[in-house]
Design an enzyme around this catalytic site. Structure first.
Site, PDB file in Angstrom:
ATOM      1  N   ASP A   1      44.904  42.468  40.307  1.00  0.00           N
ATOM      2  CA  ASP A   1      45.159  42.658  41.726  1.00  0.00           C
ATOM      3  C   ASP A   1      45.049  44.118  42.131  1.00  0.00           C
ATOM      4  O   ASP A   1      45.100  44.433  43.315  1.00  0.00           O
ATOM      5  CB  ASP A   1      46.545  42.118  42.101  1.00  0.00           C
ATOM      6  CG  ASP A   1      46.462  40.748  42.736  1.00  0.00           C
ATOM      7  OD1 ASP A   1      45.333  40.249  42.916  1.00  0.00           O
ATOM      8  OD2 ASP A   1      47.521  40.170  43.057  1.00  0.00           O
TER       9      ASP A   1
ATOM     10  N   ASP B   1      57.857  32.505  41.310  1.00  0.00           N
ATOM     11  CA  ASP B   1      58.107  31.765  40.072  1.00  0.00           C
ATOM     12  C   ASP B   1      59.282  30.813  40.245  1.00  0.00           C
ATOM     13  O   ASP B   1      59.173  29.603  40.041  1.00  0.00           O
ATOM     14  CB  ASP B   1      58.353  32.746  38.914  1.00  0.00           C
ATOM     15  CG  ASP B   1      59.323  33.866  39.263  1.00  0.00           C
ATOM     16  OD1 ASP B   1      59.721  33.997  40.424  1.00  0.00           O
ATOM     17  OD2 ASP B   1      59.703  34.622  38.344  1.00  0.00           O
TER      18      ASP B   1
END
Ligand SMILES: O=c1ccn([C@@H]2O[C@H](COP(=O)(O)OP(=O)(O)O[C@H]3O[C@H](CO)[C@@H](O)[C@H](O)[C@H]3O)[C@@H](O)[C@H]2O)c(=O)[nH]1
Ligand SMILES: [Mn+2]
Length: 720
Positions: free
Chosen positions: A132, A435
Site C-alpha cells: 500500500d 480484523d
C-alpha cells in the site's frame, strides 16, 4: 478403526473457580451499587454522581468481561496424524505492507522467506505481497528475495531448520553446515543492497538487471505517488517454472500495489485485503488463505499443518471459518514497559472466546477458509463476477493474458463501486479495526473460529517501542471500536441476538473499551482533588462499606494477576500492564474519543496511522533498558503528567493533614488511591524532573502541566 484424532479440546481447570468467583463478585458489585444509590438519594451532588457513574461503568466492564472466563479452553493438535496420503489444499498467503520507512522492506523480505520455506507442498503455495506504500523500494526488496529464495528454501529443507526466517536464524547461535557460510554471505549481501536502496530512496539503474525489471520500474513515473498511481502487478516467481537450486518447485510469488487515486477512498488495510482476495481469485483461487502483517514472520514451519488439523478434519464441524494463531512479539524489553505484548487480548482472552464460539480475528496469523469470506455457511454470496467466487477454478497459468488482465481489472480503485465488496463479501469496511469487525461479522453469519496456541510461537512480530507509538496505536483501535459501537450491526444489536450470549458479552466488552476513559479518569483525579481539600468522599475505615471497596479492588486485581501469571507472565510485566491500562484509559482512549467525534463531523484526522516498526539507535537503547520514551511534545501526555502531579500533591497534602490534624479514618481510601497513583507515576516524575536524555518529557509539556494542574487544584478548592 477410527482415524487418529487431529485435535482435542480441553477445558481449562480455572473454569469452575471462575464461575464461583463470578457469583461472589457480582453480589459485591450489586450491593455497592445499591449503597451508591442510597447515598445519591440522600445527598445528590456532583461528587457522588461521578463516583456512581464510575463504579457503574467498572461494573459493566467487569460483568461483560466474564464472557472470557466462563469456558476457557485449550486446543491440542496432532499434525503427525495427517497421513502421507493427505491431500493438502492449495494456500494463498497475503502479506500486507504500507510504508517502506515505518516497515523496512527487509522485514517484509524476512516474513516472505520464512513463509515460503514452510513444511507444506511448495507448489501449492502462492504468496501475494500487497504494497500500500506503492514503493519501488519494497518491490526491489521482494525481487531480491525471489532470487535468494532459491538458495534459502533448499538450505532450510536440506538441513531441516526450525528457524526459517533468515534474519532470526543468522542472529542466533545456529548450527553450521557445509554451505552455511555461502548462504549467509548471500543473505548479507542482499540485505546490504536492499538497505542501500532504501537509504538512497530509489533503485539505481545498475541494480536493474533485465528488461522485464526495467519495464516494471518504469511505472514509477514523475506523477507516481503513494496516493495516486496505477496498479503494479509483478509475478516474481511462478511455481510451474521456477525451481530452487536443488530442482524443487518454488511457490508463486506476486507483488501487487493496487491502483490508488486521491479521489477514491481506499479503505486502508481492509481495502488492500479485498484487492488481494480478488487478485488471488483471478490467479490461483486457493481454498485456504493465510493473512499476515509484514512484520509477523513465521517462527515454526509446521504451522500450516497445525491449521490443517482443523481445516481438514472431516469429522468435525465444517463451519470453521478461520484458525487464528496468537500475535506474539519478539524484541520486547525484559519487563515489557509498554505492555506491548497485550497478553490478554492476544493470548488469554481468545482462549476464553474459543470456548463459547471462537476467538476474534486479530488481523495476522490467521488461516481462513476462502469460502467463509463469501456469505454464511449455508448462504453463499457470489460476487458480481462469478470468476471471483470461491468455487471458481483457475485453469490458465498465472502469467496468461486473460489471468493478468482480470487481475489488473479487479485491483482497480473503482472496481468496488456499487458492489458487495466490503459489505457482504470479504473484509468489512467502516472501521479501523477491520480484523476484529470482520471476524465478528463472520461469527454472526454462523461461522465458528478456532484459537490455536502452540508452545512454540507460530509467528513473531514487532511491538511499538516508544510510548507515543503505543498510544497512537491504541487511539486508532479505540476509534475503530467506537465506529463499531455506532454501526448498525454491532455486538449489542446483532451479537446478542445471534451469538452465544457469552461470546456477545466478550465483543460488547471490547467495543466499550474506550469508555474505560471515564471511570479511570474519575478515579485518577476526583478522590485526589478532594483529598487535597481534606474532603472525605469514601466510607471510613471502620465502616463495613470500606471493606467492600477493598474487596472489589483487590478481588479484580488478584484475578487479573492470576490469569496473567498462569499464562506465563511475570509479576513485573503484570504490574506494567496494569499501569498501561491506566495510561491508555486517561490518554489514548479519551483522545480516540475526541478524534472520533472530529472525524464524524467531517474534519480530517490521522486515519490509519501505520505503527512504526523501527526506531533510531538512541530510542532502541532506551527501550532495551526499560526507560520510558516520551520524546515528542504530544498533548496525549497531558492527562498523564497532570494526573501524576496531582496525585503527588494530594498525597503529600493528605499525609500532612492526617499527621497534624488527624482524620486518617476518613481519608484512608483516598490516601491509598493517591499513593497507588504516585507509585504508578514514578516513570513520569523521572521523565519530567530527573532525566536529560531525548526521551524525557519535553519542557513545553512540563510547563503546560504545571499551569493546568495548578488551575485544576485552584478550581477544586472552589468546589470542595
Ligand atoms: O492502509 C493501510 C494501512 C495498514 N496496512 C497494513 O496493516 C498492517 C497492520 O498495521 P499496523 O500499523 O502494524 O497496525 P497494528 O495496530 O500493529 O495492527 C493491529 O491492528 C490492526 C487494526 O487496527 C490490524 O489490521 C492488525 O493486523 C493488528 O495487528 C500492516 O502490515 C500494514 O502494512 C495496509 O496494508 N494498508
Ligand atoms: Mn502491527
Amino acid at each position: 478403526m477410527a482415524a487418529a484424532p487431529l485435535h482435542k479440546r480441553l477445558a481449562l481447570p480455572r473454569t469452575w473457580p471462575n464461575r464461583a468467583f463470578f457469583l461472589v463478585y457480582s453480589g459485591a458489585i450489586f450491593s455497592l451499587l445499591y449503597h451508591h444509590s442510597l447515598t445519591l438519594l440522600r445527598s445528590p451532588n456532583a461528587v457522588s454522581l461521578s463516583l456512581f457513574v464510575a463504579d457503574l461503568i467498572f461494573a459493566f466492564m467487569w460483568v461483560t468481561y466474564q464472557g472470557f472466563r466462563m469456558a476457557p479452553v485449550r486446543r491440542d493438535v496432532y499434525p503427525q496424524n495427517l497421513t502421507k496420503e493427505t491431500s493438502f489444499p492449495a494456500m494463498d498467503v497475503f502479506i500486507c505492507t504500507a510504508d517502506p520507512y515505518k516497515e523496512p522492506p527487509m522485514r517484509v523480505v524476512n516474513t516472505a522467506l520464512s513463509v515460503m520455506a514452510y513444511d507444506y507442498p511448495t507448489e501449492k503455495m502462492s504468496l501475494y505481497v500487497s504494497d500500500d506504500g506503492g514503493s519501488q523500494l519494497t518491490l526491489f526488496a521482494i525481487m531480491e528475495a525471489s532470487k535468494f529464495a532459491a538458495h534459502w528454501l533448499a538450505y532450510c529443507k536440506k538441513n531441516a531448520l526450525v528457524d526459517r526466517c533468515p534474519e532470526a536464524y543468522f542472529a542466533t547461535d545456529h548450527a553450521w553446515f557445509p554451505e552455511t557460510a555461502e548462504v549467509k554471505n548471500m543473505y548479507e549481501s542482499m540485505k546490504m543492497r536492499v538497505e542501500k536502496v532504501v537509504e538512497r530512496g530509489s533503485v539505481p539503474s545498475e541494480y536493474i538487471t533485465d528488461e522485464q525489471q526495467h519495464q516494471t520500474f518504469s511505472k514509477w513515473t514523475a506523477g507516481f505517488t503513494n496516493q495516486d498511481h496505477p496498479t503494479v502487478l509483478q509475478v516474481l516467481l511462478e511455481s510451474g517454472k521456477d525451481k530452487d537450486i536443488k530442482g524443487q518447485p518454488m511457490p508463486n510469488l506476486i507483488y501487487i500495489a493496487r491502483e490508488k487515486s486521491s479521489t477514491t477512498h481506499h479503505n486502508f488495510k481492509a481495502g488492500a485485503l479485498n484487492v488481494l482476495i480478488r487478485v488471488s481469485a483471478a490467479m490461483t483461487n486457493s481454498p485456504i488463505i493465510l493473512t499476515l502483517d509484514c512484520d509477523m514472520y513465521s517462527n515454526d514451519p509446521q504451522t500450516p499443518l497445525r491449521a490443517m488439523c482443523f481445516h481438514l478434519d472431516t469429522s468435525a464441524d465444517s463451519k470453521v471459518a478461520y484458525v487464528q494463531f496468537p500475535q506474539i512479539f519478539h524484541g520486547l524489553n525484559k519487563h515489557d514497559i509498554y505492555c506491548g505484548e497485550f497478553k490478554y487480548i492476544f493470548q488469554i482472552n481468545p482462549a476464553g472466546m474459543d470456548g463459547v464460539g471462537g476467538p476474534p480475528h486479530v488481523g495476522t496469523g490467521c488461516f481462513f477458509r476462502r469460502r467463509a469470506l463469501f456469505g454464511g455457511p449455508t448462504s453463499l454470496v457470489v460476487p458480481e463476477n462469478p470468476k471471483l467466487g470461491p468455487d471458481h477454478r483457475v485453469t490458465g497459468p498465472i502469467q496468461s493474458k486473460e489471468v493478468l488482465s482480470l487481475a489488473h481489472q479487479v485491483a482497480g480503485c473503482n472496481f468496488e463501486a456499487k458492489t458487495v465488496w466490503g459489505y457482504k463479501v470479504g473484509y468489512r469496511y467502516g472501521t479501523y479495526i477491520e480484523d476484529f469487525y470482520s471476524g465478528f461479522r463472520l461469527q454472526c453469519e454462523g461461522w465458528i473460529s478456532i484459537f490455536c496456541q502452540p508452545k512454540r510461537p507460530a509467528f513473531l512480530g514487532d511491538a511499538p517501542m516508544t510510548l507515543i507509538d503505543l498510544l497512537i496505536q491504541t487511539k486508532r483501535w479505540s476509534m475503530g471500536l467506537l465506529a463499531m459501537n455506532f454501526s448498525k450491526d454491532n455486538p449489542m444489536t446483532l451479537g446478542l441476538r445471534v451469538l452465544n450470549p457469552f461470546l456477545a458479552f466478550c465483543y460488547i466488552h471490547y467495543i466499550f473499551w474506550p469508555i474505560w476513559a471515564i471511570p479511570i479518569t474519575i478515579y485518577a483525579f476526583l478522590p485526589q482533588l478532594a483529598l487535597l481539600n481534606s474532603h472525605s468522599i469514601f466510607p471510613k475505615v471502620s465502616d463495613p462499606w470500606c471493606y467492600m471497596y477493598v474487596f472489589l479492588f483487590f478481588g479484580a486485581y488478584a484475578q487479573d494477576f492470576l490469569e496473567f501469571v498462569l499464562a506465563g507472565g511475570t509479576i513485573r510485566r503484570w504490574w506494567n500492564c496494569q499501569r498501561m491500562w491506566i495510561i491508555r484509559g486517561i490518554s489514548s482512549f479519551a483522545f480516540g474519543f475526541g478524534e472520533f467525534v472530529l472525524e464524524a463531523a467531517g474534519l480530517p484526522t490521522s486515519g490509519f496511522n501505520v505503527t512504526n516498526k523501527v526506531v533510531d539507535a538512541d530510542k532502541g537503547k532506551r527501550y532495551e533498558q526499560g526507560i520510558f520514551d516520551f520524546g515528542v511534545a504530544s498533548p496525549m501526555y497531558l492527562p498523564l503528567t497532570m494526573g501524576a502531579l496531582i496525585n503527588l500533591i494530594a498525597l503529600v497534602r493528605g499525609i500532612c493533614q492526617v499527621y497534624f490534624n488527624g482524620g486518617f479514618e476518613d481519608l484512608f481510601l483516598q490516601l491509598f488511591l493517591a499513593g497507588f497513583g504516585v507509585i504508578n507515576s514514578l516513570p513520569v516524575f523521572e521523565a519530567m524532573a530527573l532525566r536529560t536524555d531525548y526521551g524525557k518529557i519535553p519542557v513545553t509539556i512540563t510547563l503546560a502541566t504545571l499551569v493546568l494542574a495548578s488551575g485544576l487544584c485552584y478550581a477544586s478548592s472552589l468546589v470542595f
